[in-house]
Design an enzyme around this catalytic site. Structure first.
Site: not given
Ligand code: M6R
Length: 611
Positions: A2, A27, A75, A101-102, A484, A488, A491, A507, A606
């Site tokens: 947040c 954020r 968030w 936040n937290g 990666e 992306k 996301e 496999h 973020k």
């Protein structure tokens, strides 16, 4: 996760809070809220579900003159996305207002206790217990029968709390004051000629103040007009932050801007650090531990998400070129392991934000065990950069889009330099060192050549936007790049994508391949080329579509795949710095083609400051 902003000064607080909140929105952006004390009137209190951008006109039209306030963009963690769960949270009488936040881990038992004591809750959040605890201790007299001040009530309340917090508190009974506290969740106070702006990220402070105080864990600050009272008095530091860098400029969004900045990110990472003549690098941030590093014979590399993939590429670099045994893990899993450590172990923590809770938890754990800790961090002054023994800044500049792009290449370039640094301390020859640093110096120009293919990659995205699933494959240095690339795409486009080492397809995963499940194969002219070609043929033999990332000049690849994106030749070790660029662009254009909010993808934030 947040974002928090607070203000105490002479100017109306609301526009300042609003501007800070908009800069922090990357954020967390599912809901937002404000509380401003409005001289002599009822506080202005406003919470909404949704993104703050777009709401500013309505807010600025309100005539709110109060000069002290707090704001939050959320968030969701505990409690769904509702107006009631948006911050600020308040006590029974709406007299105490908290943004946080937290995570308060023991909130459930605290809430039960408070309910038994008669407190009335109005949200599902963990944060709300803070408001009620503060209410309780503000009402209750001290052992010697004195009334508590707000900061004292906050201190008593926080003693009961397990978890992490960066928080701001305001109380109607002490309307001149903003109380700030932190534990494992960043909070910074910008100081500017008697006015103060508090935020969870320098980006919100940068336009208002260039001097900053970092609140420390367990510290409580009391901020009033013209006065900042800290547990440990100290002078503000100069903030190293370029405000303009966090602007979108002419780009449609931050993600595209940041992909286009990938060459510059590498340039900045290597600037003044490469010594071609001696085949070495100058990393001032490691000077203080240079002698200790000579003795290290095993490294642990830790990061999350994209930073973890950079660590994976770093593992190949360190083992192949520095000859050091290297182990890599994600922060959220490493902490459950019982790693085999000795006095020759060092750890490298990789993080763009320097605030990722999972990574920081490992840092704290390994520090406690006496392991030498190095940071590869982008955010100057972040918790990671301050708590590691030494480190190297990646200097990628502020990364605002939730999807990490330029930070990744900055991390790779930095890991390559650390490899040369450690390699040259050991057995790496001048010739090898020179070859790596000379080639690193060429990377920005080579990266720029790839960006010139934007339109072609955009057209490919148009062609493939109707597919719902994608494999990404690569080997050795490019196996993490495949992961990666897939991350992306997931996301920001919300399509299903999996990144795996090319050799792993057979496999089990190959069972999914058919004409509707394209594979993006990083198939460069390097030591694993033939093996990658075999993997591509396995896909083609099953009717799969293949898009290859190949080395310029390889015309043969066109005969076996459906589409090719060419990248220039470089050292295999440095190839991830180039091969990732078309993957970033492809994800970006796919997301745009699908109409997604590329900078602020759903459900994400973020900087992930909760475990
Ligand atoms: O700030 P950090 O580099 O520590 O962040 C780690 C991850 O949360 C981050 O890379 C995340 O995976 C990105 N959103 C990926 O694009």
């Amino acid at each position: 996760m947040c974002g928090i902003v607070g203000y105490v000064g002479k100017k109306p607080a609301l526009p300042i809070l609003l501007s800070g909140l908009k800069r922090l929105e990357y954020r967390g952006y599912d809901s937002y809220g404000f509380c401003v004390f409005n001289a002599g009137q009822e506080p202005f209190f406003h919470k909404r579900v949704g993104k703050i951008s777009g709401a500013d006109k309505e807010l600025l039209e309100m005539d709110i003159q109060g000069t002290i306030g707090e704001a939050h963009t959320r968030w969701a963690t505990t409690g769904s996305v509702t107006e009631a769960n948006a911050h600020p949270h308040f006590d029974c009488n709406k007299e105490i207002f908290v943004v946080h936040n937290g995570i308060i881990e023991n909130y459930s038992e605290l809430k039960d206790q408070l309910i038994n004591e008669g407190h009335k809750f109005s949200s599902e959040t963990d944060t709300e217990v803070l408001a009620h605890l503060i209410e309780k201790f503000l009402k209750e007299k001290t052992e010697v029968g004195e009334k508590r001040k707000l900061e004292e009530a906050v201190a008593v309340a926080l003693k009961l709390v397990k978890g992490t917090y960066g928080l701001l508190v305001m109380a109607k009974s002490e309307p001149e004051k903003l109380v700030a506290a932190r534990l494992s969740s960043p909070l910074l106070i910008g100081v500017n000629d008697g006015e103060y702006i508090v935020a969870s990220d320098p980006i919100a402070i940068a336009p208002f103040a260039s001097n900053i105080v970092y609140l420390e864990d367990y510290e409580i600050a009391v901020i009033t007009l013209g006065n900042l009272s800290l547990a440990k008095e100290r002078a503000p530091e100069k903030m190293e932050y370029e405000s303009e860098e966090a602007e979108k400029g002419d780009y449609e969004n931050f993600m595209l801007k940041e992909i286009m900045e990938e060459p510059t990110a590498v340039e900045n990472a290597i600037k003044g650090r490469l010594i071609i003549e001696t085949g070495s690098v100058k990393l001032g941030g490691l000077d203080s531990v240079a002698e200790k590093l000579r003795e290290i014979d095993n490294f642990i590399l830790i990061g999350c998400g994209t930073a973890h993939y950079a660590a994976r590429a770093g593992e190949y670099m360190l083992e192949e070129y520095a000859g050091i045994k290297t182990d890599v893990d994600v922060g959220s899993e490493f902490r459950y392991r019982k790693p085999i450590l000795n006095d020759k172990t060092a750890a490298i923590f990789i993080s763009q934000s320097g605030e990722t809770a999972d990574t920081l938890a490992c840092l704290h754990e390994l520090k406690q065990k006496g392991v030498l800790s190095l940071g590869v961090t982008n955010s100057i002054g972040s918790t990671q950069s301050r708590e590691t023994d030494a480190g190297v800044y990646t200097r990628s500049g502020p990364e605002i889009a939730v999807a990490s792009t330029k930070a990744f290449v900055g991390q790779l370039a930095t890991l390559a330099m650390i490899t040369v640094y450690l390699g040259r301390q050991r057995t790496m020859s001048l010739v090898t060192g020179s070859r790596i640093v000379s080639e690193l110096a060429r990377i920005p120009d080579l990266a720029r050549q790839i960006l010139l293919q934007r339109e072609k990659i955009k057209a490919l995205a148009e062609k493939y936007k109707g597919y719902k699933n994608f494999w990404y494959i690569g080997r050795k240095y490019n196996a993490p790049v495949a992961m990666e690339g897939a991350l992306k795409l997931k996301e920001i486009s919300y399509l299903h994508a999996e990144g795996i080492p090319g050799g792993e397809l057979k496999h089990g995963s190959l069972a999914l391949v058919d004409k509707d499940f394209p594979t993006i194969a990083i198939c460069l002219s390097d030591s694993v080329y033939e093996k990658m070609v075999s993997n591509i043929q396995e896909v083609k033999a099953r009717g799969g579509i293949v898009i290859a990332i190949a080395t310029e000049g390889n015309e043969n690849i066109k005969k076996i795949v459906d589409d090719v994106i060419y990248i220039p030749k470089t050292l295999e070790m440095l190839s991830p710095l180039l091969s990732v660029i078309p993957l970033h662009l492809f994800s970006y254009y796919m997301a745009v083609a699908l109409g997604r909010d590329v900078d602020r993808p759903r459900n994400l934030a973020k900087s992930v400051t909760v475990e």
